[in-house]
Write a protein that holds these residues in place. Structure first.
Motif, short mmCIF file in Angstrom:
data_model
loop_
_atom_site.label_atom_id
_atom_site.label_comp_id
_atom_site.label_asym_id
_atom_site.label_seq_id
_atom_site.Cartn_x
_atom_site.Cartn_y
_atom_site.Cartn_z
N THR A 51 0.85 -1.19 0.00
CA THR A 51 0.00 0.00 0.00
C THR A 51 0.89 1.24 0.00
O THR A 51 1.79 1.36 0.84
N THR A 53 0.91 5.38 0.29
CA THR A 53 0.14 6.54 0.75
C THR A 53 0.74 7.78 0.09
O THR A 53 1.95 8.00 0.20
N SER A 73 5.15 1.82 -0.47
CA SER A 73 4.63 0.45 -0.48
C SER A 73 5.76 -0.54 -0.23
O SER A 73 5.52 -1.73 -0.02
N ASP A 108 -4.61 6.55 -0.40
CA ASP A 108 -3.93 5.25 -0.29
C ASP A 108 -4.28 4.44 -1.54
O ASP A 108 -5.43 4.44 -1.98
#
Length: 114
Positions: A51, A53, A73, A108
């Motif tokens: 993930t 952000t 990530s 995100d």
């Protein structure tokens, strides 16, 4: 006389407090205005996931003025692909004290293999 003074004072305090605590409303991405990021081939072959952000500074016209990675990530290629693709999105501009303003939006993006 004290009752009138109390009501006037309370009215003024309510007016001042609502003015003082006017909230900022963050910009919102229009996900239909851009394509979803494409999985980079090398990241796909290496089965990289994660993930990312990102922060986007949004102008009052809804366009991205500046973008940055706030949390990686773990893969530079996934981060770069997400930032590049989502920087092309349009946003509903944010407001400050009820007026359109240039504000940051936090987004995100989850990379997952399916």
């Amino acid at each position: 006389m004290n009752a009138k003074f109390s009501l006037i004072t309370m009215g003024l305090l309510m007016a001042v407090s609502s003015f003082t605590y006017a909230a900022d409303v963050a910009p919102v991405m229009d996900s239909k205005s851009c394509e979803s990021p494409k999985y980079p081939k090398a990241a796909l072959m290496n089965e990289e996931t994660g993930t990312v952000t990102m922060g986007f500074l949004i102008a009052t016209d809804g366009k991205v003025v500046e973008s940055k990675i706030e949390k990686s990530s773990g893969s530079k290629s996934l981060d770069k692909a997400a930032l590049s693709a989502l920087s092309l999105c349009k946003f509903k501009s944010g407001t400050k004290d009820g007026k359109p303003d240039q504000l940051w939006a936090k987004v995100d993006f989850v990379w997952k293999l399916e």
